[in-house]
Design an enzyme around this catalytic site. Structure first.
Site, PDB file in Angstrom:
ATOM      1  CB  VAL A  90      -2.894  -1.179   4.539  1.00 45.36           C
ATOM      2  CG1 VAL A  90      -3.534  -0.289   5.594  1.00 45.36           C
ATOM      3  CG2 VAL A  90      -1.651  -0.516   3.952  1.00 45.36           C
ATOM      4  CE  LYS A 122      -0.927   6.113  -2.532  1.00 47.66           C
ATOM      5  NZ  LYS A 122      -0.577   5.049  -1.647  1.00 47.66           N
ATOM      6  CD  GLU A 157       2.932  -1.014  -6.709  1.00 42.68           C
ATOM      7  OE1 GLU A 157       2.254  -1.769  -7.419  1.00 42.68           O
ATOM      8  OE2 GLU A 157       2.454  -0.107  -6.019  1.00 42.68           O
ATOM      9  CG  ASP A 175       2.123   7.734  -3.842  1.00 42.50           C
ATOM     10  OD1 ASP A 175       1.178   7.028  -3.475  1.00 42.50           O
ATOM     11  OD2 ASP A 175       2.953   8.227  -3.053  1.00 42.50           O
ATOM     12  CE  LYS A 206       1.175   8.809  -0.287  1.00 48.08           C
ATOM     13  NZ  LYS A 206       2.473   8.119  -0.404  1.00 48.08           N
ATOM     14  N   GLY A 239       4.087   0.715   4.695  1.00 44.96           N
ATOM     15  CA  GLY A 239       4.292  -0.523   5.431  1.00 44.96           C
ATOM     16  C   GLY A 239       3.035  -0.916   6.173  1.00 44.96           C
TER      17      GLY A 239
END
Lengths: 429, 429
Positions: free
Chosen positions: B15, B106, B191, B202, B206, B303
């Site tokens: 990122v 996050k 992963e 995850d 969020k 991405g």
């Protein structure tokens, strides 16, 4: 310290009424969550009955626009009258007195935003129009403050609920256009005179607003190629389904080195495209940006409360952002002359023909396409239902070509005696 | 006059690299469209090769966080390191020096936003974290500035691309979980240790961030009920499809008079629901507001460039809004103790059992459900494939009931000798 913001509402129709109710019922909620006390100070509508029906207190009923715009307790004026005449006059009066304006008026913004934005800028007030496009879906806020890191290269929208409802009924129930329109009218989704919706004018206004903002330029609504849905047949929709396509009235804008193309027309898209699943009176806008790739925003494109959501969200934005963000004034940025508009745009095409039932006819028709540089992906006889001249139905899908080539090939075929082109529908990938 | 804004980037991973490239390549574009010159002044990353690969000029390479945060040319610090340890330390250092922070982190925001927001507020700088949730999709900007007129009552999100890819492959190709996971790993979607994604951690982070913002309260990630997808069978997905359901790992938040419920678990939704068509690594968030009804935002959830789009859009927002909007500090507003969380939430359920092949068994099982107040919509034998004990597969769909009743009924059935409950999947309408 809580901030107090006075607002006026001009016009208590469907959207104005929804806005009034939302502001009154949510006042404490905004005080708590936004730290701002938004008070409806004044309402202007000549219909006394409607004022009473909504329970507007006597002291909030205004008698003239002058009374509203000179009232120092009013910071923000909400325009929900619609059309260009008196609405524009009132908005100009408000801006000239330094009141920020929030409007749901797509026709006025599409036709006059550059003029109104100049007046707003001169008087240091804001002009907000999230509610002019796609109801409660925050597409304008997204373009301004959510994806502004991107060159937006493409936008495809289902921005008119009436036509999407009609096309959905035609696709799902095999109804013909007239029948689906009648149903939409009886449900209040289409007006008695449906021209503005079904011929694509409404979508054209919205595309002009959204593409101006997305491309940081001025896209006049008069530059939008427009074709409505009134000549679409249930047969073509069904043929498309068999080929893996769904028909939607799309508002399409593309921006490239070559120029800007803007068009509203019935379009076949692959049935697995996110827009293909947007049915009934729902709207959606699909965007492509150079960093974010593709996103889609989906929701109710009309209705009292979804549109009020956009109006009131703009009011809160105006009330909680003390500075005027001049970059909202997109339409003043570039003169019309700076932009190159592409009218001979490229697309793939679906064409339905009736052809003579003779050996070699398809070969000759293919020859005509070839002469105009059009490559064919697929050509097939579709069913055995001959027309009144005994001709057989044939479907052709082309590779990407352009408008002029297709028009020329169509004219040539129609003049050739080999057959007639009955339907031409653009196909987007 | 053009405004000049200096930024630093901490961490040049996927990122961070995408952000660096976007800021450098779009500098002129932002100057033209946003009236602001955003200059990358400083980059901090211990990997020299990566710095060279991206072509970071020598004079922009920082040697320490102290050098970055004390640099008066830097207005905004971008944190793209990830995790809580050093990332949090660096973010705190920046905020304490009055630099606004834009982050894609996050885990840090979910765990520490209230603490970080207090520091930001005290130092009059901003904390922006659009990129922490759903990649390039501007869901946080939408909640803050696009739909803030609404009481948000419900949110359902597909907020993790890895699990959505795996579930899509299982649904479309009949693959089992292990096989689909392996494919996702080989494509870089999952992963080597996929726990954080597949077990729902995850999504939990969020959901904590998004529901805190949507409900104007503090929803700690520890309050989210969590169940991953690692025990989902292709058989249950296929059974759901036959019944008109699509399985998604949903992050669900509901807000009502009774309290707040937040949960992440595999969920069956009707196959015509807008979220059901969100496939592969795409993400989407579906919201319900009291005025706007329902909307959905859809796009790439991860991405380099989609996430960079969110980071850079936040940078532009911070750079072009001179005032700090304190209402972004949602997590400081309410103390944790003020909120009532509902853990025994209501839902309809899909259950798969293996039952004894004897007359009267289904009646007895129905009796157990009835005893726990659970009404059954449908009970049916599904196929003839017996398990190793010669028991037959049965599917049950319940009306809306609650977690505790289903747990109790499951325990009772498993202890009864009548059969065993093999799968329990919540069904949302």
């Amino acid at each position: 310290m809580k901030k107090r913001v006075g607002v006026a509402i001009l016009g208590l129709g469907v959207v104005g009424g929804g806005t009034y109710k939302t502001l009154v019922s949510h006042r404490d909620f905004y005080l708590k969550t936004q730290n701002v006390d938004i008070v409806v100070e004044s309402v202007l509508d000549k219909n006394r009955e409607r004022l009473q029906e909504l329970g507007v207190p006597e002291e909030c009923i205004a008698n003239s626009i002058a009374e509203v715009v000179t009232n120092p307790a009013i910071d923000i004026v909400i325009e929900t009258i619609g059309g260009v005449g008196i609405a524009k006059e009132f908005v100009m009066a408000a801006l000239k007195e330094g009141k920020s304006v929030v409007t749901a008026n797509k026709e006025m913004i599409s036709k006059c935003s550059h003029e109104l934005e100049r007046i707003a800028k001169r008087n240091c007030c804001g002009l907000y129009y999230e509610a002019s496009c796609v109801g409660g879906v925050p597409i304008i806020r997204t373009l301004l403050d959510g994806v502004q890191a991107n060159h937006i290269t493409e936008m495809m929208g289902i921005v008119n609920g009436t036509t999407n409802y009609i096309l959905t009924k035609m696709a799902q129930e095999g109804k013909d256009y007239a029948e689906a329109l009648k149903e939409a009218q009886s449900l209040g989704y289409a007006e008695f005179d449906p021209t503005n919706d079904v011929e694509g004018f409404d979508s054209t206004y919205k595309l002009s607003i959204l593409s101006s903002m997305a491309f940081h330029t001025k896209v006049p609504y008069t530059k939008v190629s427009r074709e409505g849905i009134s000549t679409i047949s249930a047969q073509d929709i069904a043929n498309g389904q068999d080929l893996g396509y769904t028909m939607k009235l799309l508002a399409i804008a593309k921006n490239s080195e070559a120029g800007v193309e803007v068009r509203v027309h019935p379009t076949f898209i692959p049935s697995e495209h996110p827009l293909a699943g947007v049915n009934d009176a729902y709207n959606a806008v699909y965007l492509r940006g150079d960093a974010l790739d593709d996103i889609m925003l989906y929701g109710k494109g009309a209705g009292a409360f979804p549109t009020a959501s956009a109006v009131v969200s703009d009011v809160i934005y105006a009330a909680t952002h003390s500075e005027i963000k001049y970059s909202t004034y997109k339409n003043t940025a570039a003169a019309e002359g700076d932009v190159k508009f592409i009218s001979n745009f490229s697309s793939a095409y679906y064409m339905r023909l009736f052809v003579e039932d003779k050996t070699g006819v398809l070969a000759k028709i293919c020859g005509i396409f070839s002469k105009f540089g059009i490559s064919i992906v697929k050509i097939m006889q579709k069913g055995n239902t001959r027309n009144e001249n005994g001709r057989l139905p044939v479907i052709i899908i082309t590779h990407k070509t352009n408008e002029n080539s297709v028009k020329n090939a169509t004219a040539k075929i129609n003049a050739s005696g080999l057959g007639t082109v009955e339907a031409v529908i653009r196909v987007e990938a």
